[in-house]
Structures are given as C-alpha cells and as structure tokens.
Scaffold this motif. Sequence first.
Motif, PDB file in Angstrom:
ATOM      1  N   UNK A 186      13.221  38.595 -12.112  1.00 50.34           N
ATOM      2  CA  UNK A 186      14.373  38.948 -12.953  1.00 50.34           C
ATOM      3  C   UNK A 186      15.425  37.850 -12.826  1.00 50.34           C
ATOM      4  N   UNK A 187      16.253  37.662 -13.823  1.00 56.90           N
ATOM      5  CA  UNK A 187      17.348  36.692 -13.672  1.00 56.90           C
ATOM      6  C   UNK A 187      18.329  37.166 -12.593  1.00 56.90           C
ATOM      7  N   UNK A 188      18.867  36.218 -11.870  1.00 56.31           N
ATOM      8  CA  UNK A 188      19.905  36.549 -10.887  1.00 56.31           C
ATOM      9  C   UNK A 188      21.161  36.988 -11.635  1.00 56.31           C
ATOM     10  N   UNK A 189      21.974  37.855 -11.047  1.00 58.54           N
ATOM     11  CA  UNK A 189      23.190  38.303 -11.725  1.00 58.54           C
ATOM     12  C   UNK A 189      24.087  37.159 -12.199  1.00 58.54           C
ATOM     13  N   UNK A 190      24.248  36.118 -11.383  1.00 55.91           N
ATOM     14  CA  UNK A 190      25.093  34.984 -11.784  1.00 55.91           C
ATOM     15  C   UNK A 190      24.559  34.316 -13.045  1.00 55.91           C
ATOM     16  N   UNK A 191      23.250  34.204 -13.137  1.00 52.81           N
ATOM     17  CA  UNK A 191      22.624  33.600 -14.315  1.00 52.81           C
ATOM     18  C   UNK A 191      22.740  34.537 -15.523  1.00 52.81           C
ATOM     19  N   UNK A 192      22.461  35.814 -15.324  1.00 54.20           N
ATOM     20  CA  UNK A 192      22.476  36.777 -16.431  1.00 54.20           C
ATOM     21  C   UNK A 192      23.860  36.932 -17.041  1.00 54.20           C
ATOM     22  N   UNK A 193      24.884  36.918 -16.208  1.00 57.71           N
ATOM     23  CA  UNK A 193      26.242  37.200 -16.684  1.00 57.71           C
ATOM     24  C   UNK A 193      27.129  35.959 -16.763  1.00 57.71           C
ATOM     25  N   UNK A 194      26.504  34.787 -16.765  1.00 59.23           N
ATOM     26  CA  UNK A 194      27.276  33.535 -16.809  1.00 59.23           C
ATOM     27  C   UNK A 194      28.157  33.446 -18.048  1.00 59.23           C
ATOM     28  N   UNK A 195      27.707  33.965 -19.167  1.00 60.43           N
ATOM     29  CA  UNK A 195      28.463  33.876 -20.421  1.00 60.43           C
ATOM     30  C   UNK A 195      29.209  35.173 -20.757  1.00 60.43           C
ATOM     31  N   UNK A 196      29.208  36.113 -19.835  1.00 63.05           N
ATOM     32  CA  UNK A 196      29.821  37.415 -20.104  1.00 63.05           C
ATOM     33  C   UNK A 196      31.349  37.333 -20.081  1.00 63.05           C
ATOM     34  N   UNK A 197      31.998  38.092 -20.974  1.00 63.30           N
ATOM     35  CA  UNK A 197      33.460  38.170 -20.905  1.00 63.30           C
ATOM     36  C   UNK A 197      33.884  38.909 -19.635  1.00 63.30           C
ATOM     37  N   UNK A 198      35.161  38.953 -19.385  1.00 64.57           N
ATOM     38  CA  UNK A 198      35.652  39.632 -18.182  1.00 64.57           C
ATOM     39  C   UNK A 198      35.280  41.112 -18.216  1.00 64.57           C
ATOM     40  N   UNK A 199      35.235  41.705 -17.050  1.00 65.28           N
ATOM     41  CA  UNK A 199      34.926  43.134 -16.953  1.00 65.28           C
ATOM     42  C   UNK A 199      35.961  43.946 -17.718  1.00 65.28           C
ATOM     43  N   UNK A 203      26.416  47.470 -14.552  1.00 65.54           N
ATOM     44  CA  UNK A 203      25.702  46.693 -13.535  1.00 65.54           C
ATOM     45  C   UNK A 203      26.658  45.740 -12.828  1.00 65.54           C
ATOM     46  N   UNK A 204      27.515  45.085 -13.592  1.00 62.81           N
ATOM     47  CA  UNK A 204      28.483  44.160 -12.992  1.00 62.81           C
ATOM     48  C   UNK A 204      29.461  44.895 -12.079  1.00 62.81           C
ATOM     49  N   UNK A 205      29.892  46.073 -12.485  1.00 64.75           N
ATOM     50  CA  UNK A 205      30.788  46.873 -11.633  1.00 64.75           C
ATOM     51  C   UNK A 205      30.068  47.267 -10.349  1.00 64.75           C
ATOM     52  N   UNK A 206      28.809  47.680 -10.470  1.00 70.92           N
ATOM     53  CA  UNK A 206      28.037  48.061  -9.283  1.00 70.92           C
ATOM     54  C   UNK A 206      27.824  46.870  -8.349  1.00 70.92           C
ATOM     55  N   UNK A 207      27.599  45.689  -8.911  1.00 65.43           N
ATOM     56  CA  UNK A 207      27.441  44.492  -8.078  1.00 65.43           C
ATOM     57  C   UNK A 207      28.709  44.212  -7.277  1.00 65.43           C
ATOM     58  N   UNK A 208      29.859  44.365  -7.928  1.00 64.48           N
ATOM     59  CA  UNK A 208      31.134  44.178  -7.200  1.00 64.48           C
ATOM     60  C   UNK A 208      31.298  45.221  -6.104  1.00 64.48           C
ATOM     61  N   UNK A 209      30.914  46.454  -6.424  1.00 61.53           N
ATOM     62  CA  UNK A 209      30.998  47.539  -5.450  1.00 61.53           C
ATOM     63  C   UNK A 209      30.101  47.232  -4.251  1.00 61.53           C
ATOM     64  N   UNK A 210      28.921  46.691  -4.500  1.00 62.34           N
ATOM     65  CA  UNK A 210      27.995  46.357  -3.422  1.00 62.34           C
ATOM     66  C   UNK A 210      28.534  45.221  -2.555  1.00 62.34           C
ATOM     67  N   UNK A 211      29.251  44.265  -3.171  1.00 60.72           N
ATOM     68  CA  UNK A 211      29.851  43.167  -2.408  1.00 60.72           C
ATOM     69  C   UNK A 211      30.856  43.683  -1.392  1.00 60.72           C
ATOM     70  N   UNK A 212      31.626  44.676  -1.810  1.00 56.32           N
ATOM     71  CA  UNK A 212      32.669  45.225  -0.960  1.00 56.32           C
ATOM     72  C   UNK A 212      32.151  46.316  -0.032  1.00 56.32           C
ATOM     73  N   UNK A 213      30.885  46.618  -0.078  1.00 60.91           N
ATOM     74  CA  UNK A 213      30.328  47.724   0.683  1.00 60.91           C
ATOM     75  C   UNK A 213      30.428  48.976  -0.170  1.00 60.91           C
TER      76      UNK A 213
END
Length: 168
Positions: A55-68, A101-111
Amino acid sequence: MFEIRVICDPADTDRITAALGGAFAAGAVRTYPTRDGERTRLYVTADHRPEPGPWPAPDEAYALAPSIIREIGWTARTAADKPFGEHLGREFWLRKAALLDRIALRDEEDGPRGDADEVATEAARRLIKHDRDGEGDYHGAPYWPEHPATADPRGYVRQEYAHWARNH
C-alpha cells in the motif's frame, strides 16, 4: 494472456462480466447470442492480475491533500448541500475516508486516545462497499475492491486517494 468463453443466461451477463473483471485483468467483453438464441456467449481476453505491491505510505498518499481543516469544511459542506434523496458520489466517500484516515494517523502519533482508528476503518469499509457496488470508477491498482488485501481497508483508501489526488 488467454481467452475465456462463457455461455450463460442473458440475465446473468452483467454479473458474470463484473466477476471476470474482478478476477482477471480483462479486456472488453464481446457478447453474441447462441445459435438457438436462448443464451448468450461471452468472450473476453484476459490475463492474470499482476502481483500487488505494498500500500502507499501515508506521506505518499496524502502528499497533495489539502489541510485537514479544509477537508473537514469540504466534507461538511458537501453533505449539508446534498439535495434530499440524492446519493453522495464516490468523491465524497473517498475524501471522507481519507480525512478520517489522516485524523486517525495523527491520533496514533500522539498515542491513541479515542476511537479515531475505528471510525477511519469503518469509513474505509464504506468506500470499499461503494466501489464494489458502484460504476467501476475506482483506480484498483494494484488492489481492486474485491481483493483479499482490502482486509486492510485504510490501505485501500490511501491507494485510491493517491491516484485521485494526482488526477484531479
């Protein structure tokens, strides 16, 4: 590459065509009546699907995404402006699943503190269901919606979003 021939009831043509497209990298299906005219012959040139990569890595998948924040606004506006009785299109379900998915990734970063992972996974499953039942407008490379790898639904969202973002 190989040729497949199916003889079926005319009512089953669409279902069989969809199944062939899901199982193989298939070309256009050619349809002819049988000699007795009661059944349909389907011919398709097909090949095995290529072995999928990761699967694409999150950084690659969301490289062109607007802000959350911008995506939250777009998602809320799109849902609120939808005329009663009309269905939301694939773009809505894709962008919503990617946002969650992006929100969940941020949540996972912070625990993990909440249910962001579960919500993102459910939104991804909703996108997969939409793609399975929809008009075939998904990218599907290397994984199509019926592929067993979609047991990781958030990976499927990243694959589809990365393609969508590069092409819209």
